[in-house]
Design an enzyme around this catalytic site. Structure first.
Site, mmCIF file in Angstrom:
data_model
loop_
_atom_site.group_PDB
_atom_site.id
_atom_site.type_symbol
_atom_site.label_atom_id
_atom_site.label_comp_id
_atom_site.label_asym_id
_atom_site.label_seq_id
_atom_site.Cartn_x
_atom_site.Cartn_y
_atom_site.Cartn_z
ATOM 1 N N LYS A 129 0.856 -1.188 0.000
ATOM 2 C CA LYS A 129 0.000 0.000 0.000
ATOM 3 C C LYS A 129 0.891 1.237 0.000
ATOM 4 C CE LYS A 129 -1.549 2.894 2.591
ATOM 5 N NZ LYS A 129 -1.562 4.140 1.790
ATOM 6 N N GLU A 163 10.354 16.248 14.372
ATOM 7 C CA GLU A 163 10.859 16.205 12.999
ATOM 8 C C GLU A 163 10.383 17.459 12.282
ATOM 9 O OE1 GLU A 163 9.162 12.478 11.413
ATOM 10 O OE2 GLU A 163 11.170 12.121 10.665
ATOM 11 N N GLU A 200 10.090 1.174 10.366
ATOM 12 C CA GLU A 200 11.064 2.222 10.010
ATOM 13 C C GLU A 200 10.349 3.542 10.227
ATOM 14 O OE1 GLU A 200 14.134 1.740 9.154
ATOM 15 O OE2 GLU A 200 14.210 -0.370 8.602
ATOM 16 N N CYS A 203 13.607 10.947 6.729
ATOM 17 C CA CYS A 203 13.687 10.509 8.122
ATOM 18 C C CYS A 203 15.106 10.661 8.650
ATOM 19 C CB CYS A 203 13.243 9.060 8.229
ATOM 20 S SG CYS A 203 14.103 8.022 7.040
HETATM 21 P P1 NAP Z 1 2.498 8.410 7.693
HETATM 22 O O1 NAP Z 1 1.466 9.457 7.754
HETATM 23 O O2 NAP Z 1 2.779 7.610 8.898
HETATM 24 O O3 NAP Z 1 2.080 7.482 6.470
HETATM 25 C C1 NAP Z 1 2.870 6.401 6.059
HETATM 26 C C2 NAP Z 1 1.995 5.356 5.420
HETATM 27 O O4 NAP Z 1 1.079 4.851 6.400
HETATM 28 C C3 NAP Z 1 1.136 5.883 4.279
HETATM 29 O O5 NAP Z 1 1.062 4.904 3.276
HETATM 30 C C4 NAP Z 1 -0.197 6.093 4.949
HETATM 31 O O6 NAP Z 1 -1.279 6.050 4.070
HETATM 32 C C5 NAP Z 1 -0.220 4.905 5.880
HETATM 33 N N1 NAP Z 1 -1.201 5.015 6.962
HETATM 34 C C6 NAP Z 1 -1.705 6.133 7.526
HETATM 35 N N2 NAP Z 1 -2.614 5.800 8.472
HETATM 36 C C7 NAP Z 1 -2.676 4.455 8.505
HETATM 37 C C8 NAP Z 1 -3.436 3.510 9.257
HETATM 38 N N3 NAP Z 1 -4.315 3.883 10.190
HETATM 39 N N4 NAP Z 1 -3.264 2.199 9.009
HETATM 40 C C9 NAP Z 1 -2.397 1.790 8.078
HETATM 41 N N5 NAP Z 1 -1.653 2.631 7.324
HETATM 42 C C10 NAP Z 1 -1.781 3.952 7.547
HETATM 43 O O7 NAP Z 1 3.909 8.995 7.264
HETATM 44 P P2 NAP Z 1 4.233 9.944 6.044
HETATM 45 O O8 NAP Z 1 3.826 11.330 6.416
HETATM 46 O O9 NAP Z 1 3.737 9.357 4.784
HETATM 47 O O10 NAP Z 1 5.815 9.812 5.992
HETATM 48 C C11 NAP Z 1 6.660 10.604 6.726
HETATM 49 C C12 NAP Z 1 7.154 9.850 7.947
HETATM 50 O O11 NAP Z 1 7.834 8.660 7.531
HETATM 51 C C13 NAP Z 1 8.172 10.635 8.727
HETATM 52 O O12 NAP Z 1 7.928 10.500 10.093
HETATM 53 C C14 NAP Z 1 9.488 9.964 8.337
HETATM 54 O O13 NAP Z 1 10.514 10.130 9.278
HETATM 55 C C15 NAP Z 1 9.079 8.552 8.181
HETATM 56 N N6 NAP Z 1 10.042 7.817 7.363
HETATM 57 C C16 NAP Z 1 10.834 6.881 7.963
HETATM 58 C C17 NAP Z 1 11.773 6.192 7.218
HETATM 59 C C18 NAP Z 1 12.652 5.173 7.860
HETATM 60 O O14 NAP Z 1 13.208 4.350 7.127
HETATM 61 N N7 NAP Z 1 12.809 5.147 9.172
HETATM 62 C C19 NAP Z 1 11.887 6.436 5.852
HETATM 63 C C20 NAP Z 1 11.064 7.401 5.262
HETATM 64 C C21 NAP Z 1 10.136 8.067 6.041
HETATM 65 P P3 NAP Z 1 -1.944 7.410 3.502
HETATM 66 O O15 NAP Z 1 -0.915 8.018 2.636
HETATM 67 O O16 NAP Z 1 -3.123 6.940 2.767
HETATM 68 O O17 NAP Z 1 -2.264 8.249 4.695
#
Ligand code: NAP
Length: 484
Positions: free
Chosen positions: A181, A388, A257, A291
């Site tokens: 997804k 962040e 992650e 991240c």
């Molecule tokens: P996010 O809001 O947590 O969303 C990530 C994914 O989770 C999206 O596909 C989102 O779908 C999905 N999601 C949201 N709510 C969900 C739920 N209730 N159940 C299942 N899936 C759900 O994060 P983001 O804003 O896209 O990404 C930024 C974050 O990712 C930052 O905190 C960054 O640090 C972190 N990140 C970490 C790494 C690492 O390797 N540690 C790498 C890259 C990014 P939708 O798009 O449909 O909401």
């Protein structure tokens, strides 16, 4: 290929069981260009029923895929690597359109993302076990590593390709099937990648891709489905925690992650040219939406003024604009909400006494642009030192000595990446050991490398992606005791 051609060609259905379909209720999801706010195209938005169908397909394909010869899985990944490399320009443009990063950076992500396919094509044929005699000599201990089984992969918008290939590569190599997804803001790159894998010969059902606007409603039943064996998530810490709680009912294997709050520590003995170069990379890659982005610059007192002056000059020389334009080095943020969050964090720091050395404002007009910004004299308690930032904003704080640097660096609930600049070997060892982070870059502003284990500690999650460790996340160990 130009923008129109690339958008006309990209698949926009759900990819389930090797074919493209509409969602069960024919709903579509808009994909926006963050540089203009305009809708680029729409894609099918999965319903819970579609999600279930995707898992049905992954479950049906699992046994056959696990039984495929490792060399065949390796060759398939290699073919996908070559196709992706040959189409780097198309993928880069698509990513720039839906995510905003400048084309040069999108090309960098295609190269980085493709490397996971090559790396794991090489790992697929090296999944071994071991044979031992028990200490009392009475039995023989055979261990084998077997694919975990169907995996659910949830990926974020900031690296639409690489966050996928970092999971898909090892899963394919290990013999797992999967449902992916992608983030609802950037589904196009993943759909194009699914098409590429089909072309490379991946059997139907091994990889299924289901973008959806109804994320929670589609994901919850899959996480709760007893046929699923593993969940791997890259995204924010709050959603990660929610998914860990949800997955507890099934005791799913889980990799997380999550978010980061990377310190970038510059000691007075550092090569300042290298430190400024590293700072630009660690802060400005992906407009700060990474991240691993340097979130807090901690600089030793004797060099802080010079570092700030040089760093601010480089930041001020960046060119902000739509990522498709020549010479642009800083694209838009992903959406209005993210830009507003960055603006609020800067306003809070300034109210707390920080000086704006360069930048400090959102840009007017269409798109979600924010100026490259350096703030000096930021207090460690400021909100942007704790959260962040996810934007092109660099707060700088001075420190007196190594102890204070370590105390400030470790003063965060996160533990993903940290950067250190020093020419002192003893200090390199001491500081690398004392930093409570999963990854440390010494005299370099990038830690990501397909051959290294990427991942965090504390609230940045658990599990490792890439390196020889990366495939372990998709394998489980079985032991057989054999009486001779
Ligand atoms: P996010 O809001 O947590 O969303 C990530 C994914 O989770 C999206 O596909 C989102 O779908 C999905 N999601 C949201 N709510 C969900 C739920 N209730 N159940 C299942 N899936 C759900 O994060 P983001 O804003 O896209 O990404 C930024 C974050 O990712 C930052 O905190 C960054 O640090 C972190 N990140 C970490 C790494 C690492 O390797 N540690 C790498 C890259 C990014 P939708 O798009 O449909 O909401």
């Amino acid at each position: 290929m130009n923008e129109q051609e690339i958008l006309a060609k990209v698949p926009t259905g759900l990819f389930i069981g090797g074919g493209w379909r509409e969602s069960a209720d024919a709903a579509r999801l808009d994909v926006e260009d963050p540089a203009t706010g305009a809708v680029l195209t729409t894609v099918a938005s999965a319903t819970p029923q579609d999600g279930r169908r995707a898992l049905d397909a992954a479950v049906a394909a699992q046994a056959g895929w696990a039984a495929t010869a490792p060399r065949a899985r390796a060759e398939l990944l290699r073919t996908a690597f070559e196709l992706l490399t040959a189409r780097a320009e198309e993928f880069a443009l698509l990513m720039t359109l839906e995510m905003g990063k400048p084309l040069a950076q999108a090309r960098g992500e295609v190269a980085y993302g493709a490397e996971f396919l090559r790396w794991f094509s090489e790992e697929a044929v090296r999944v071994g076990g071991r044979w031992a005699t028990s200490p009392d000599g009475a039995t023989r201990l055979l261990t084998m590593r077997q694919p975990v089984g169907p995996v659910l992969m949830i990926t974020p918008w900031n690296f639409p390709l690489a966050m996928g290939t970092r999971k898909i590569g090892p899963a394919v190599a290990a013999g797992c099937t999967m449902v992916v997804k992608p983030a609802s803001q950037t589904p196009l790159t993943m759909l194009a990648l699914a098409g590429l894998f089909a072309e490379a010969g991946l059997p139907p059902g091994v990889l299924n891709v289901v973008p959806t606007a109804r994320t929670a409603a589609v994901m919850a039943p899959l996480v709760g489905d007893s046929r699923l064996r593993k969940l791997t998530f890259t995204g924010s810490t709050p959603i990660g925690k929610h998914l860990v709680r949800q997955s507890a009912d099934q005791l799913l294997r889980v990799s997380m992650e999550l978010g980061g709050n990377a310190p970038f520590v510059v000691f007075a003995d550092a090569d300042l040219d290298a430190a400024v170069e590293g700072a630009m990379l660690a802060k400005m890659r992906n407009m700060g939406e990474a991240c691993t982005a340097a979130n807090r610059f901690l600089v030793q007192e004797p060099v802080v003024e010079e570092f700030v002056a040089r760093f601010a000059a480089r930041m001020a020389a960046e060119r902000v604009g739509r990522g498709t334009r020549d010479g642009v080095t800083v694209g838009p943020l992903i959406d209005a909400t993210q830009r507003e969050k960055v603006a609020q964090l800067v306003a809070d720091a300034v109210a707390g006494g920080a000086d704006v050395v360069t930048g400090g404002s959102a840009l007017g007009g269409a798109g979600y642009f924010y100026e490259p910004t350096v703030l000096a004299g930021v207090r460690p308690e400021a909100a942007l030192m704790r959260e962040e930032i996810f934007g092109p904003v660099a707060p700088v704080t001075a420190f007196a000595d190594e102890d204070e640097a370590l105390r400030l660096a470790n003063d965060t609930e996160y533990g993903l990446a940290a950067y250190v600049f020093t020419r002192d070997l003893g200090r390199t060892v001491r500081v690398s050991e004392a930093l409570e982070f999963g990854m440390v870059g010494v005299n370099q502003g990038i830690v990501s490398n397909p051959a290294a284990p990427f991942g965090g500690v504390k609230q940045s999650g658990f599990g490792r992606e890439g390196g020889p460790e990366g495939i372990d996340e998709y394998l489980s160990v079985k032991y057989v005791g054999i009486a001779p």
